[in-house]
Motif scaffolding. Structure first.
Motif, PDB file in Angstrom:
ATOM      1  N   TYR A 273      19.456 -11.276   4.738  1.00 48.35           N
ATOM      2  CA  TYR A 273      18.363 -12.140   5.178  1.00 48.35           C
ATOM      3  C   TYR A 273      18.627 -12.810   6.508  1.00 48.35           C
ATOM      4  CZ  TYR A 273      21.429 -14.464   1.956  1.00 48.35           C
ATOM      5  OH  TYR A 273      22.533 -14.864   1.294  1.00 48.35           O
ATOM      6  N   TYR A 298      17.058 -16.770   9.945  1.00 49.04           N
ATOM      7  CA  TYR A 298      17.214 -16.308   8.559  1.00 49.04           C
ATOM      8  C   TYR A 298      15.837 -16.121   7.942  1.00 49.04           C
ATOM      9  CZ  TYR A 298      17.114 -21.428   8.314  1.00 49.04           C
ATOM     10  OH  TYR A 298      16.809 -22.748   8.501  1.00 49.04           O
ATOM     11  N   GLY A 300      14.595 -14.097   5.952  1.00 53.51           N
ATOM     12  CA  GLY A 300      14.446 -13.704   4.545  1.00 53.51           C
ATOM     13  C   GLY A 300      15.098 -14.660   3.552  1.00 53.51           C
ATOM     14  N   ALA A 304      14.969 -14.992  -0.650  1.00 55.71           N
ATOM     15  CA  ALA A 304      16.202 -14.655  -1.380  1.00 55.71           C
ATOM     16  C   ALA A 304      16.521 -15.698  -2.445  1.00 55.71           C
ATOM     17  CB  ALA A 304      17.375 -14.520  -0.418  1.00 55.71           C
TER      18      ALA A 304
END
Ligand code: ATP
Ligand code: MG
Length: 439
Positions: A273, A298, A300, A304
């Motif tokens: 991510y 970041y 993602g 996550a």
């Protein structure tokens, strides 16, 4: 009985060094506020799963550095739970963003934090088991512009400004892009291919990484491997059009703002991510632990850990390393002298008189402190010589308060830097003491 000591890897911060810590924190708060960041304070411990998912099982942090324990249930209604002292603060910030549904405001959330983090590392200079990070995060729904390269450039420009205002000269900004997770998967395969013929000439760790996780070869610190690594394909050549354009826009904005940077093709983050921009600010004055701060995008991360799509970018600076750098640059703080030392002059054998003069000294010190002066207060049982010696170590001036001074309201003031002694009426004392010491 054995004497108890601070635990390995932890330290006491004492004055006058803490004045430097306070100055760093005040400067950071002031700069962040100018960029419209607000402070967030998350708990020092969290559910272990947050870090397993939010930092990544594969990282050194999660696989070997965390302080984790099984927290007992205190009642039937509670379940035992695995808890962890936070090793970093980004996961906590993103958890709070999700928990408080901050994305529903439709706005960018810009928050900063200052606080202790915990990692079971091998302690050495600049590397501790409890250390402090100052960090900031910009997170929000894509509609708020959270994916824009302008956010990346603005965060980097803010960091350059903060380091400049702290007086940290000679920093280097190293920057790279790791692209999307698809870009990185592609690059991993390119690396794997490229490593087949050369890995046997490399260190044992790299031989293993070449098979398991080729990207990590770029982290190798073994000197003999460096020339080999320099010949490897660069991640920038595996980026797709969107990632390339994003990175170009970040660099263009940095150029326009006049923030200097160095491209470092080896600056990669191993987690799925982490996306696009990655960066680090380093400083030569730190020796082996030369990284002042690290950060990146970041996009993602929120997903996550079970949240909505919430791209973001942030950084964490090691406050301990900022302190070391400033000390190396000779910007550490010496113990500042207080404005005056109030020395009651009593008679140790006459209890009633001693009590009276000490009480009068407290009243005088209160008057002066309320007028904004910094005051150290002596004791009426001290002989005059001892009062002078003590005062000369901590104060710019000494104010003598004996029975005569108390009656007359005229105090004797001695200035240590000039050596001059003056008589000052009590009503003028605060004004007199707030003037700079005579040369
Ligand atoms: P390093 O390569 O030094 O181990 P890192 O990659 O573990 O750093 P990050 O997790 O990105 O570091 O943390 C950001 C910053 O926090 C670092 O640049 C460093 O200044 C500081 N930091 C990290 N670990 C420690 C530690 N154990 N003691 C003091 N400062 C630390
Ligand atoms: Mg580390």
């Amino acid at each position: 009985m054995t004497t108890l000591k601070a635990v390995r890897g932890t330290r006491d911060l004492l004055p006058p060094e803490t004045a430097l810590w306070n100055r760093i924190e005040a400067t950071a708060c002031a700069v962040f506020t100018r960029y419209n960041f607000g402070e967030i304070r998350t708990p020092v411990f969290e559910d272990t799963a947050l870090f397993a998912r939010g930092v990544g099982e594969e990282t050194d942090i999660v696989s070997k550095e965390m302080y984790t324990w099984e927290d007992r249930a205190r009642a039937q209604s509670e379940k035992p739970q695995s808890l962890t002292l936070r090793p970093e603060n980004t996961a906590g910030v993103v958890r709070a963003y999700i928990e408080h549904k901050l994305g529903e405001t439709g706005q960018l959330q810009k928050s900063y934090y200052i606080g202790p983090q915990f990692r079971r590392e091998r302690p050495q200079k600049g590397r501790y088991r409890q250390f402090s990070q100052i960090g900031a995060e910009v997170i929000g729904p894509p509609s708020a512009g959270s994916e824009s390269p302008l956010r990346d450039a603005e965060v980097l420009e803010m960091l350059a400004t903060l380091l400049d205002e702290l007086g940290i000269t000679g920093w280097t900004l190293e920057i790279n892009s790791v692209g999307s997770s698809a870009d990185r998967a592609r690059y991993n395969e390119v690396l794997r291919e490229a490593l087949i013929p050369i890995a046997p000439k490399m260190c044992v760790d790299c031989q293993r990484r070449a098979v398991t996780n080729p990207l990590r070869v770029l982290d190798c610190k073994v000197p003999e491997d460096q020339p080999i690594i320099d010949t490897l394909p660069k991640i920038v050549d595996s980026l797709d059009y969107a990632s390339k354009t994003h990175f170009a826009a970040v660099l263009a904005a940095l150029d326009a703002a006049g923030v200097p940077y160095t491209r470092n093709h080896r600056l990669v983050r191993g987690l799925d991510y982490y996306t696009r921009t990655t960066f680090e600010f380093t400083h030569g004055g730190l020796g082996a632990q030369n990284s002042l701060l690290g950060g990146g995008r970041y996009d993602g991360l929120s997903e996550a850990i079970g949240g909505p799509k919430a791209p973001g970018i942030g950084f964490a600076m090691g406050e301990d390393r900022l302190v070391l750098t400033l000390q190396a640059l000779n910007q550490g703080s010496a113990q500042p002298r207080v404005d005056a030392f109030v020395a009651p002059l009593g008679d140790a054998k006459d209890e009633a008189a001693l009590m009276r003069i000490n009480a009068a000294a407290l009243a005088l010190a209160r008057e002066l402190r309320r007028a904004g002066l910094s005051i150290e207060l002596g004791d009426g049982s001290f002989r005059l010589k001892k009062s002078f010696e003590t005062a000369d170590k901590v104060a710019r001036r000494i104010v003598i308060l004996g029975e005569d001074e108390l009656q007359s309201g005229i105090l004797t003031v001695k200035d240590f830097s000039s050596g001059t002694q003056t008589k000052v009426p009590r009503a003028e004392l605060a004004t007199h003491l707030s003037q700079p010491a005579a040369k």
